[in-house]
Design an enzyme around this catalytic site. Structure first.
Site, PDB file in Angstrom:
ATOM      1  N   LYS A 207      40.363 -57.432   1.504  1.00 40.28           N
ATOM      2  CA  LYS A 207      39.637 -58.412   2.314  1.00 40.28           C
ATOM      3  C   LYS A 207      39.654 -58.030   3.800  1.00 40.28           C
ATOM      4  CE  LYS A 207      43.014 -61.831   3.727  1.00 40.28           C
ATOM      5  NZ  LYS A 207      43.219 -63.204   4.072  1.00 40.28           N
TER       6      LYS A 207
ATOM      7  N   LYS B 104      56.008 -60.489   4.452  1.00 38.57           N
ATOM      8  CA  LYS B 104      56.187 -60.408   5.914  1.00 38.57           C
ATOM      9  C   LYS B 104      57.541 -59.830   6.269  1.00 38.57           C
ATOM     10  CE  LYS B 104      52.528 -63.052   7.664  1.00 38.57           C
ATOM     11  NZ  LYS B 104      51.925 -63.912   8.629  1.00 38.57           N
TER      12      LYS B 104
ATOM     13  N   LYS C 105      42.462 -60.039   9.931  1.00 40.32           N
ATOM     14  CA  LYS C 105      42.694 -59.843  11.364  1.00 40.32           C
ATOM     15  C   LYS C 105      43.895 -58.946  11.640  1.00 40.32           C
ATOM     16  CE  LYS C 105      43.696 -64.778  11.864  1.00 40.32           C
ATOM     17  NZ  LYS C 105      45.040 -65.025  11.354  1.00 40.32           N
TER      18      LYS C 105
HETATM   19  P1  ATP Z   1      46.236 -62.148   8.549  1.00 43.16           P
HETATM   20  O1  ATP Z   1      45.583 -60.807   8.460  1.00 43.16           O
HETATM   21  O2  ATP Z   1      46.987 -62.385   9.826  1.00 43.16           O
HETATM   22  O3  ATP Z   1      46.989 -62.554   7.310  1.00 43.16           O
HETATM   23  P2  ATP Z   1      43.759 -63.375   7.868  1.00 43.16           P
HETATM   24  O4  ATP Z   1      42.599 -62.751   8.579  1.00 43.16           O
HETATM   25  O5  ATP Z   1      43.973 -62.983   6.458  1.00 43.16           O
HETATM   26  O6  ATP Z   1      45.066 -63.183   8.700  1.00 43.16           O
HETATM   27  P3  ATP Z   1      44.491 -66.173   7.810  1.00 43.16           P
HETATM   28  O7  ATP Z   1      44.981 -66.615   9.147  1.00 43.16           O
HETATM   29  O8  ATP Z   1      45.496 -65.951   6.738  1.00 43.16           O
HETATM   30  O9  ATP Z   1      43.524 -64.911   7.979  1.00 43.16           O
HETATM   31  O10 ATP Z   1      43.452 -67.196   7.243  1.00 43.16           O
HETATM   32  C1  ATP Z   1      42.718 -68.121   7.965  1.00 43.16           C
HETATM   33  C2  ATP Z   1      41.643 -68.628   7.040  1.00 43.16           C
HETATM   34  O11 ATP Z   1      40.599 -67.638   6.906  1.00 43.16           O
HETATM   35  C3  ATP Z   1      42.127 -68.917   5.630  1.00 43.16           C
HETATM   36  O12 ATP Z   1      41.564 -70.120   5.178  1.00 43.16           O
HETATM   37  C4  ATP Z   1      41.628 -67.740   4.820  1.00 43.16           C
HETATM   38  O13 ATP Z   1      41.390 -68.061   3.475  1.00 43.16           O
HETATM   39  C5  ATP Z   1      40.338 -67.369   5.546  1.00 43.16           C
HETATM   40  N1  ATP Z   1      40.038 -65.931   5.416  1.00 43.16           N
HETATM   41  C6  ATP Z   1      40.751 -64.929   5.939  1.00 43.16           C
HETATM   42  N2  ATP Z   1      40.201 -63.740   5.671  1.00 43.16           N
HETATM   43  C7  ATP Z   1      39.080 -63.993   4.939  1.00 43.16           C
HETATM   44  C8  ATP Z   1      38.064 -63.170   4.341  1.00 43.16           C
HETATM   45  N3  ATP Z   1      38.073 -61.865   4.458  1.00 43.16           N
HETATM   46  N4  ATP Z   1      37.059 -63.756   3.671  1.00 43.16           N
HETATM   47  C9  ATP Z   1      37.023 -65.094   3.571  1.00 43.16           C
HETATM   48  N5  ATP Z   1      37.946 -65.920   4.091  1.00 43.16           N
HETATM   49  C10 ATP Z   1      38.975 -65.402   4.773  1.00 43.16           C
END
Ligand code: ATP
Ligand code: LTN
Length: 336
Positions: A197, A115, A200
Site C-alpha cells: 500500500k 514497530k 507515508k
Molecule cells: P504509516 O505509514 O505511518 O503506517 P499510513 O500512511 O499507513 O501511515 P495511517 O496513519 O496508518 O497511514 O492511516 C491513516 C488512515 O489512512 C487510515 O484510516 C488508513 O486506513 C488510511 N490509509 C493509509 N494508507 C492508505 C492507502 N494506501 N489506501 C487507502 N487508505 C489508506
C-alpha cells in the site's frame, strides 16, 4: 448519542507526510459521514511521540494535518476537529484504562511487534500502551462508530474488550464501539511497488503521492509508476500497476473501472499516466490552495482550535467524571 446522532470518532497521526492513499482511503470518506453522525476527528499528536520526534517538525506537521482536515472539506463548525494534546482527559482516562488492560493483551498487538522491530533502539512503554491511549480516545466520547483501516482492527477490538470489561464490573460506563472499515478497493497501492500500500512511512518517496506535492512532481511520479509489458489497459489483478492507476483515476473523478477501461481502449500507458496525474492534480491544487489560505489566517485557525478543543473537552469530561465516580475516586467538593 449527541444531538440525536450516533457518535463517530477517528484520528490520524501527524507523523510523516499525508499521502493520496490517506486522502482517498480515509479523509474523503470522513467528509461524507459528517451529516449523518456527530463526528470527532482528532490529530493524535500524543500517539506520535511513541516514536522519537523532532519537536519543531512535529508541531509543524500537526498544524498541517489540522489544516488538511479542514481544507479537504471537514467543516470545523459541524465536526469537532482538535489536537489530542489539547484535551487532557485522553491521557487521564488512559491511566484508568491501563489498570484494566492485561500485559498479555498488549503483547499480542501486531503493530507493537512491527514497530518495536523497526525502532529497536527505542522500545518505550508508550509504544506498548499505544492501544490503551487509542481506546481512551474512542471511549471518552461514548463512540458508536470508528472508521479505520483494517490494520487498526486489532486495536479497535481491544477498545471493545476494555469497554465490555468495565461495563461488566461497574454497570454501563461506556458505549461499545463498532469498527467501520472501508470497502475493498479503497486501498491505494505504492506507485513503485503495487503489491504494497501507498504509505507515508515508505522510504521511497516515488512510491507515494504526497498531498502537498506540486503538479510537476505528481506528473513525474505518475510517469515513473511501475506498470508491465502487456501493453493493454485492463482492470485486472494480473496487471496490478495498471489496476492501481485506474483505481486512482476512478477515485479522483468518480468514474467506474469499466468507464475508464472504455475511455483508454487502444491507448498507451503514457496517456493513462498523464490522465491520472491530471485527475490527481485537479484534487490537490484546490486542496493546497485552501491549506495555504488557512495557514495564513492565524486568527481563524486559533479560533477553530480553541473552540473545538473546548467542545471536545466538554464531552470528554462528562465521560471521565462518570468513570471516576464508578471506580471510586473521591468526589471533589465544589467551592462555595
Ligand atoms: P504509516 O505509514 O505511518 O503506517 P499510513 O500512511 O499507513 O501511515 P495511517 O496513519 O496508518 O497511514 O492511516 C491513516 C488512515 O489512512 C487510515 O484510516 C488508513 O486506513 C488510511 N490509509 C493509509 N494508507 C492508505 C492507502 N494506501 N489506501 C487507502 N487508505 C489508506
Ligand atoms: N492508531 C491510528 C490512529 C488513531 C485512531 C485513534 C484511529 C489513534 N487514536 C482512535 C481511530 C480512533 C492509526 O495509526 N491509524
Amino acid at each position: 448519542m449527541i444531538n440525536d446522532k450516533k457518535v463517530l470518532f477517528s484520528g490520524m497521526q501527524a507523523t510523516g507526510n499525508l499521502t493520496l492513499g490517506n486522502y482517498l482511503g480515509a479523509l474523503k470518506n470522513w467528509i461524507s459521514l459528517s451529516d449523518e453522525f456527530e463526528c470527532f476527528y482528532c490529530v493524535v499528536d500524543e500517539h506520535s511521540i511513541t516514536v522519537r520526534q523532532d519537536p519543531a517538525t512535529l508541531r509543524k506537521r500537526a498544524r498541517l494535518l489540522m489544516e488538511i482536515y479542514i481544507a479537504a472539506g471537514l467543516d470545523p463548525e459541524k465536526n469537532t476537529i482538535y489536537y489530542q494534546s489539547h484535551v487532557p482527559q485522553h491521557a487521564e482516562l488512559m491511566w484508568i484504562l491501563n489498570c484494566f488492560t492485561y500485559m498479555g493483551e498488549l503483547n499480542r498487538m501486531t503493530q507493537f511487534k512491527d514497530k518495536s522491530a523497526k525502532h529497536a533502539d527505542n522500545i518505550n512503554a508508550g509504544l506498548f500502551t499505544y492501544p490503551v491511549l487509542m481506546a481512551a480516545d474512542i471511549l471518552l466520547y461514548q463512540t458508536d462508530l470508528v472508521p479505520v483501516g483494517i490494520d487498526q482492527k486489532q486495536h479497535l477490538e481491544l477498545a471493545r474488550t476494555i469497554a465490555e470489561r468495565m461495563n461488566n464490573i461497574y454497570g454501563p460506563v461506556f458505549t461499545v464501539p463498532e469498527g467501520y472499515y472501508p470497502k475493498i478497493g479503497a486501498k491505494i497501492m505504492s506507485l513503485q511497488d503495487p503489491a504494497h500500500k501507498m504509505s507515508k512511512s515508505d522510504e521511497n518517496p516515488n512510491g507515494s503521492i504526497y498531498l502537498m506535492d506540486d503538479a510537476d512532481t505528481v506528473a513525474r511520479k505518475c510517469r515513473r509508476a511501475v506498470t508491465d509489458s502487456e501493453g493493454v489497459i485492463l482492470y485486472r489483478d494480473e496487471q496490478p500497476g495498471i489496476k492501481n492507476l485506474l483505481d486512482i483515476y476512478c477515485a479522483c473523478n468518480g468514474k467506474t473501472p469499466e468507464m475508464a477501461v472504455a475511455e483508454f481502449e487502444g491507448k498507451g500507458y503514457g496517456v493513462l499516466k498523464d490522465a491520472v496525474a491530471e485527475s490527481v492534480n485537479a484534487i490537490l491544487s484546490p486542496l493546497q490552495a485552501r491549506v495555504k489560505e488557512l495557514d495564513q489566517d492565524k486568527d481563524y485557525m486559533d479560533k477553530i482550535i480553541l473552540d473545538n478543543a473546548d467542545k471536545a473537552s466538554y464531552y470528554a469530561s462528562k465521560t471521565l467524571r462518570k468513570v471516576q465516580k464508578k471506580i471510586g475516586y473521591p468526589e471533589r467538593p465544589r467551592r462555595k
